[in-house]
Motif scaffolding. Structure first.
Motif, PDB file in Angstrom:
ATOM      1  N   UNK A   1       0.834  -1.216   0.000  1.00 11.94           N
ATOM      2  CA  UNK A   1       0.000   0.000   0.000  1.00 11.94           C
ATOM      3  C   UNK A   1       0.863   1.257   0.000  1.00 11.94           C
ATOM      4  N   UNK A   2       1.921   1.245   0.804  1.00 12.76           N
ATOM      5  CA  UNK A   2       2.719   2.485   0.871  1.00 12.76           C
ATOM      6  C   UNK A   2       3.473   2.742  -0.422  1.00 12.76           C
ATOM      7  N   UNK A   3       3.826   1.666  -1.140  1.00  9.86           N
ATOM      8  CA  UNK A   3       4.534   1.835  -2.409  1.00  9.86           C
ATOM      9  C   UNK A   3       3.569   1.986  -3.583  1.00  9.86           C
ATOM     10  N   UNK A   4       2.272   2.036  -3.263  1.00  7.85           N
ATOM     11  CA  UNK A   4       1.229   2.201  -4.297  1.00  7.85           C
ATOM     12  C   UNK A   4       1.254   1.074  -5.326  1.00  7.85           C
ATOM     13  N   UNK A   5       1.485  -0.131  -4.808  1.00  6.99           N
ATOM     14  CA  UNK A   5       1.392  -1.304  -5.682  1.00  6.99           C
ATOM     15  C   UNK A   5       0.033  -1.952  -5.469  1.00  6.99           C
ATOM     16  N   UNK A   6      -0.203  -3.020  -6.220  1.00  7.53           N
ATOM     17  CA  UNK A   6      -1.528  -3.641  -6.152  1.00  7.53           C
ATOM     18  C   UNK A   6      -1.630  -4.630  -4.991  1.00  7.53           C
ATOM     19  N   UNK A   7      -2.654  -4.442  -4.176  1.00  7.42           N
ATOM     20  CA  UNK A   7      -2.929  -5.352  -3.055  1.00  7.42           C
ATOM     21  C   UNK A   7      -4.301  -5.981  -3.271  1.00  7.42           C
ATOM     22  N   UNK A   8      -4.320  -7.309  -3.341  1.00  7.94           N
ATOM     23  CA  UNK A   8      -5.588  -8.027  -3.528  1.00  7.94           C
ATOM     24  C   UNK A   8      -5.805  -8.937  -2.325  1.00  7.94           C
ATOM     25  N   UNK A   9      -6.942  -8.752  -1.672  1.00  7.44           N
ATOM     26  CA  UNK A   9      -7.271  -9.555  -0.494  1.00  7.44           C
ATOM     27  C   UNK A   9      -8.518 -10.374  -0.801  1.00  7.44           C
TER      28      UNK A   9
ATOM     29  N   UNK B   1      -6.673   1.840  -1.038  1.00 10.81           N
ATOM     30  CA  UNK B   1      -6.067   1.421  -2.296  1.00 10.81           C
ATOM     31  C   UNK B   1      -6.028  -0.077  -2.502  1.00 10.81           C
ATOM     32  N   UNK B   2      -6.484  -0.848  -1.503  1.00  6.97           N
ATOM     33  CA  UNK B   2      -6.513  -2.304  -1.662  1.00  6.97           C
ATOM     34  C   UNK B   2      -7.727  -2.738  -2.477  1.00  6.97           C
ATOM     35  N   UNK B   3      -7.697  -3.962  -2.936  1.00  7.94           N
ATOM     36  CA  UNK B   3      -8.840  -4.518  -3.664  1.00  7.94           C
ATOM     37  C   UNK B   3      -9.362  -5.715  -2.878  1.00  7.94           C
ATOM     38  N   UNK B   4     -10.651  -5.660  -2.548  1.00  2.00           N
ATOM     39  CA  UNK B   4     -11.289  -6.779  -1.848  1.00  2.00           C
ATOM     40  C   UNK B   4     -11.987  -7.637  -2.897  1.00  2.00           C
ATOM     41  N   UNK B   5     -11.536  -8.871  -3.014  1.00  2.00           N
ATOM     42  CA  UNK B   5     -12.144  -9.805  -3.976  1.00  2.00           C
ATOM     43  C   UNK B   5     -12.705 -10.963  -3.159  1.00  2.00           C
ATOM     44  N   UNK B   6     -13.988 -10.902  -2.776  1.00  5.74           N
ATOM     45  CA  UNK B   6     -14.526 -11.929  -1.887  1.00  5.74           C
ATOM     46  C   UNK B   6     -14.503 -13.314  -2.530  1.00  5.74           C
ATOM     47  N   UNK B   7     -14.274 -14.314  -1.723  1.00  8.27           N
ATOM     48  CA  UNK B   7     -14.310 -15.694  -2.221  1.00  8.27           C
ATOM     49  C   UNK B   7     -15.773 -16.056  -2.445  1.00  8.27           C
ATOM     50  N   UNK B   8     -16.305 -15.565  -3.536  1.00 11.91           N
ATOM     51  CA  UNK B   8     -17.735 -15.645  -3.795  1.00 11.91           C
ATOM     52  C   UNK B   8     -17.951 -16.006  -5.264  1.00 11.91           C
ATOM     53  N   UNK B   9     -17.816 -17.293  -5.595  1.00  8.67           N
ATOM     54  CA  UNK B   9     -17.866 -17.689  -7.010  1.00  8.67           C
ATOM     55  C   UNK B   9     -19.244 -17.464  -7.627  1.00  8.67           C
TER      56      UNK B   9
END
Ligand SMILES: Cc1cc2nc3c(=O)[nH]c(=O)nc-3n(C[C@H](O)[C@H](O)[C@H](O)COP(=O)(O)O)c2cc1C
Length: 217
Positions: free
Chosen positions: A139-147, A169-177
């Protein structure tokens, strides 16, 4: 905040990834993601929490007790013969690791699956282990964070933490197929989530059919 939301790569580039595994249910998502990742050229720093080892063992009904055994187990069950991706096994407690510093450059950090405890720690800015530290650096380096969280139902603390992480700036990708692709197996469900993660990494992994207009007829 829009950083980290553009596609990272074109399909010929090699991905440099930090892959953290936290202690949530959903080992199948990790398994299907790693199966595909091993076939792609690139470099992966693999950080695995003790809780996740325990949960993987229960969900796959296997006897693994450390990250190397987890990886070897996946290579074995999926009969993977050619490995293109260079995996570095990192110590969960080594906050002095090279990837604990933003001076080392990688493209993205993925936590798959991600527990509510790790979500809370990242949101609070705690960096008590290497997964949390890498997420913080990302996050501090402004890179991509996917949770990829897995919990149900959510309480307000979970929801608040996830909203704040999105704002940071993070991305929440729920485990929700999704089910509109007519999954037939648990592997299909795992591939759906793995494929959506690859999409966010800028890679078309072709793990599930794309939705087409004429499917709705
Ligand atoms: C069998 C089992 C399943 C669990 N499933 C979840 C889950 O789906 N989501 C979650 O947030 N925590 C879950 N937990 C609790 C976490 O593992 C626990 O909070 C742990 O401290 C997380 O630590 P870590 O994030 O550092 O791995 C589960 C624990 C066990 C033993």
């Amino acid at each position: 905040m829009t950083n980290g939301r553009q596609l990272l790569k074109n399909s010929n580039d090699e991905l440099k990834l930090v892959l953290g595994v936290a202690g949530a249910s959903g080992s199948i998502y990790l398994a299907r993601f790693v199966k595909k990742l091993l076939s792609l050229k690139g470099e992966t720093h693999f950080v695995v929490s003790p809780a996740s080892i325990r949960i993987f063992r229960e969900e796959f009904n296997c006897k693994i007790s450390n990250p190397k055994e987890l990886l070897d187990y996946l290579i074995d069950i999926y009969k993977i013969e050619t490995i293109q991706n260079k995996f570095h096994l990192k110590n969960f407690n080594d906050i002095g690791s090279d990837i604990a510093s933003g001076s080392n450059i990688w493209d993205a950090t993925l936590v798959l699956p991600c527990s509510m405890k790790t979500i809370a720690s990242i949101n609070a800015g705690l960096t008590e282990n290497l997964i949390e530290r890498c997420a913080d650096v990302t996050l501090k380096e402004r890179r991509r964070l996917i949770l990829v969280p897995r919990e149900t139902p959510f309480n307000q603390i979970h929801l608040r933490n996830m909203l704040e992480l999105d704002r940071a700036g993070g991305i929440i990708l729920p485990a929700s197929p999704g089910f509109y692709q007519m999954p037939k197996t648990i592997d299909d469900l795992g591939d759906f989530i793995a494929g959506r993660i690859f999409n966010l990494l800028g890679i078309d992994a072709a793990l599930f059919p794309k939705w087409l207009d004429d499917q709705s007829q």
